[in-house]
Design an enzyme around this catalytic site. Structure first.
Site, mmCIF file in Angstrom:
data_model
loop_
_atom_site.group_PDB
_atom_site.id
_atom_site.type_symbol
_atom_site.label_atom_id
_atom_site.label_comp_id
_atom_site.label_asym_id
_atom_site.label_seq_id
_atom_site.Cartn_x
_atom_site.Cartn_y
_atom_site.Cartn_z
ATOM 1 N N TRP A 1 13.615 -18.151 58.271
ATOM 2 C CA TRP A 1 12.767 -19.353 58.759
ATOM 3 C C TRP A 1 13.053 -19.404 60.468
ATOM 4 O O TRP A 1 12.592 -20.703 60.949
ATOM 5 C CB TRP A 1 13.146 -20.598 57.982
ATOM 6 C CG TRP A 1 12.630 -20.851 56.780
ATOM 7 C CD1 TRP A 1 12.005 -19.774 56.004
ATOM 8 C CD2 TRP A 1 13.260 -21.678 55.791
ATOM 9 N NE1 TRP A 1 12.065 -20.283 54.755
ATOM 10 C CE2 TRP A 1 12.461 -21.119 54.473
ATOM 11 C CE3 TRP A 1 13.944 -22.762 55.931
ATOM 12 C CZ2 TRP A 1 12.794 -22.153 53.551
ATOM 13 C CZ3 TRP A 1 14.087 -23.625 54.676
ATOM 14 C CH2 TRP A 1 13.564 -23.111 53.440
ATOM 15 N N HIS A 2 13.120 -18.537 61.066
ATOM 16 C CA HIS A 2 13.461 -18.550 62.396
ATOM 17 C C HIS A 2 12.464 -18.019 63.153
ATOM 18 O O HIS A 2 12.599 -17.183 64.371
ATOM 19 C CB HIS A 2 14.664 -18.036 63.029
ATOM 20 C CG HIS A 2 15.990 -18.573 62.341
ATOM 21 N ND1 HIS A 2 17.337 -18.286 62.367
ATOM 22 C CD2 HIS A 2 16.070 -19.927 61.691
ATOM 23 C CE1 HIS A 2 17.989 -19.172 61.774
ATOM 24 N NE2 HIS A 2 17.426 -19.934 61.204
ATOM 25 N N TYR A 3 10.976 -18.001 62.819
ATOM 26 C CA TYR A 3 9.900 -17.377 63.378
ATOM 27 C C TYR A 3 9.478 -18.232 64.671
ATOM 28 O O TYR A 3 9.860 -19.313 64.736
ATOM 29 C CB TYR A 3 8.874 -17.404 62.628
ATOM 30 C CG TYR A 3 8.526 -18.492 61.606
ATOM 31 C CD1 TYR A 3 7.486 -19.460 62.356
ATOM 32 C CD2 TYR A 3 8.815 -18.864 60.593
ATOM 33 C CE1 TYR A 3 7.000 -20.408 61.519
ATOM 34 C CE2 TYR A 3 8.634 -19.913 59.929
ATOM 35 C CZ TYR A 3 7.530 -21.012 60.370
ATOM 36 O OH TYR A 3 7.367 -22.121 59.679
#
Length: 573
Positions: A512-514
């Protein structure tokens, strides 16, 4: 089939993404009188600043700006307070599986075939994530051109409200000692700083297990100067072409409330008034395009009037790839979030969690394969049965409501170097855009994954970690567990000779670190002003060229405070 994948994925993420505390969040959450439903908003309003998105960056930004200016925050989601699926950590999976139009977590699948989620709630991703709190590296701060003193002050401002030192127990301690034994040195103890070696980081969960989100930072706001509307979905940004100006100027927005009512918000007529996009790595480039700023040919194909032909909007989209191992334990383990991280010199970060209870949504029939793997305590070597290579989501299950003794160790790639792009699927701002991350397109990213997975294997085989693993289960069996799980929609290579490179490619997941899509130097300048227009900035993770630190939320919150301070200084200088 798709529903089955989502059901599995939500449950799998409970194991992977580390929210396993069963404590309930206290109902003592702050009651902000300035937070209201957009259905109560006037048809037309005016403010000094309009912040689009009350997320991880938007909340600290708006709170800061309100100290000396009027601020309107438009958040498409609802409140995190009083929602047990957010505030009760034991209900974490429920938020991920909720696909209703008002769910705080909006699922999407990238064109790469990797499942993902996008926050839709006040506080943004900080209301849904695993809570790890760690700063960006000194090199990252320098390369970003940020003022070091103001960065430190901004981190401290955030830290006072949302950050805590975790209590590290046996399993996490064993992971830490295993990392040190595996050569991830030195031992840096507890610190928020990004330092090579092994450390204990911070968390946004307090000692009672209560989650503190970016929304809590609104306690810094001046309630006389700020209004936050929930359920407010911005349709487009409005631009004018004023005499004497050589380029368009943002002057207002149109937004829709949860009942479908349309509203307009305008900037106060002042040379210092601005609209600030803080809608996240998907939302900010999407809304720029919907408002006419983006690649001209793409906008015209969707019938959107072009305000500025800006081909770099939506480019540089990247997601830090994550790969994992499950490690069953012969001993009971504590329930823990990410607390320990190994920051390697080759560009991979090693993190861990324990006390998994990720079975509830997997199915109702026990799986003999997995029951045997996790519960077998004989000394006989364990091998993956041939029939396991063709398992589907219906067959992947354990005894419902059973807690597995063990944990997950994962590695995340720094950067990454690989990137892709974002495009509109339609002109509906409620829908997700189409995004491609191009995982492992650059060979260097793949090399980092291989080195990271080998480091995990060294930790698992270390003497420090030995009491938390079954000696009769070979490392290859742990690898095969992940290979045979439908963790994404990518093709599978299930032969016994699968290489670690192929393992990384086949089993890649998101952490979830886009980021990217509105990057500094390409879409915005170093003051985060959108190139080619006036009175419009983007301040959030979409401006990053690489993810900061091991986990970005602390830096995204810091950036909101940092730029809020800078903007106010310029306003009154």
């Amino acid at each position: 089939m798709a529903k089955g994948f989502w059901t599995f994925f939500g449950a799998f993420l409970v194991g992977i993404l580390l929210i396993f505390n069963v404590s309930c969040y206290s109902e003592r959450a702050p009651y902000y009188t300035f937070v209201k439903e957009a259905t109560s908003a006037p048809a037309v309003t005016s403010y000094d600043y309009i912040v689009i998105g009350g997320g991880t960056a938007g909340c600290p930004l708006a709170a800061t700006l309100s100290q000396n200016a009027t601020v309107l925050v438009l958040e498409r989601g609802g409140s995190p307070y009083g929602n047990p699926n957010i505030t009760n950590i034991g209900n974490f999976v429920t938020s991920l599986l909720d696909t209703s139009p008002t769910s705080p977590s909006q699922p999407f699948t990238s064109k790469d075939g990797v499942f993902n989620h996008r926050a839709r709630v006040l506080g943004g991703g900080s209301a849904l994530n695993a809570g790890f709190f760690s700063f960006a590296s000194a090199d990252y701060v320098k390369e970003a051109g940020w003022n070091r003193r103001l960065v430190d002050e901004s981190y401290e401002w955030v830290e006072k409200v949302v950050a805590f030192e975790p209590t590290v127990r046996e399993w996490q301690s064993a992971v830490s000692d295993g990392l040190i034994e595996a050569g991830v040195l030195p031992d840096n103890g507890f610190t928020y700083e990004h330092l090579y070696g092994t450390k204990v980081g911070g968390t946004i969960f307090d000692k009672e297990g209560h989650r503190h989100t970016a929304a809590d930072l609104l306690e810094y706001a001046d309630p006389r100067r700020i209004v936050v509307y929930l359920g407010a979905t911005v349709q487009k940004i409005l631009f004018s072409y004023n005499p004497g100006r050589s380029r368009p100027e943002a002057y207002g927005v149109i937004y829709k409330d949860s009942n479908g009512g349309m509203h307009k918000a305008y900037l106060v007529k002042s040379s210092k008034s601005e609209i600030i996009l803080s809608a996240g790595a998907l939302g900010s480039p999407q809304l720029l395009m919907l408002s006419g700023i983006g690649p001209a040919h793409h906008l015209q194909a969707h019938g959107i009037e072009v305000v500025v032909d800006q081909p770099m909007v939506g480019q540089g989209m990247a997601d830090n790839p994550m790969n994992v191992l499950f490690i069953p334990s012969p001993l009971p383990v504590e329930v823990s979030l990410v607390q320990v991280v190994g920051i390697t010199r080759f560009g991979s970060y090693i993190e861990a969690t324990s006390g998994l209870s990720f079975l509830h949504s997997w199915g109702h029939k026990p799986s003999e394969y997995y029951s045997e793997l996790f519960l077998n305590q004989s000394d006989q070597p364990f091998t993956v049965p041939r029939e396991a290579t063709s398992m589907d989501s219906e067959a992947i299950n354990f005894v419902t409501n059973t807690t597995i003794r063990g944990g997950v160790i994962l590695e995340k790639i720094d950067g990454p170097l690989s990137s892709g792009h974002l495009e509109l699927k339609n002109t509906d701002p409620d829908d997700n855009p189409s995004v491609t991350f191009n995982y492992f397109k650059e060979p260097e990213d793949l090399n980092k994954c291989v080195d990271g997975m080998n480091t995990i294997i060294n930790v698992v085989n270390s003497e420090a970690f030995s009491k938390f693993r079954y000696r009769h289960i070979p490392t290859q069996a742990l690898i095969d567990i992940i290979v045979n799980f439908p963790v994404n929609l990518r093709p599978r290579h299930v032969s016994a000779a699968i290489s670690m490179e192929q393992f990384c490619v086949d089993t890649v997941m998101t952490i979830w670190h886009y980021h990217g899509g509105c990057q500094v130097g390409r879409v915005v300048d170093h003051e985060y002003k959108v190139l080619g227009v006036d009175a419009l900035r983007v301040i959030d993770g979409s401006t990053f060229r690489g993810s900061p630190g091991t986990n970005p939320q602390a830096t995204v919150m810091m950036l909101g405070r940092y730029m809020g301070s800078r903007i106010l200084h310029d306003r009154f200088s």
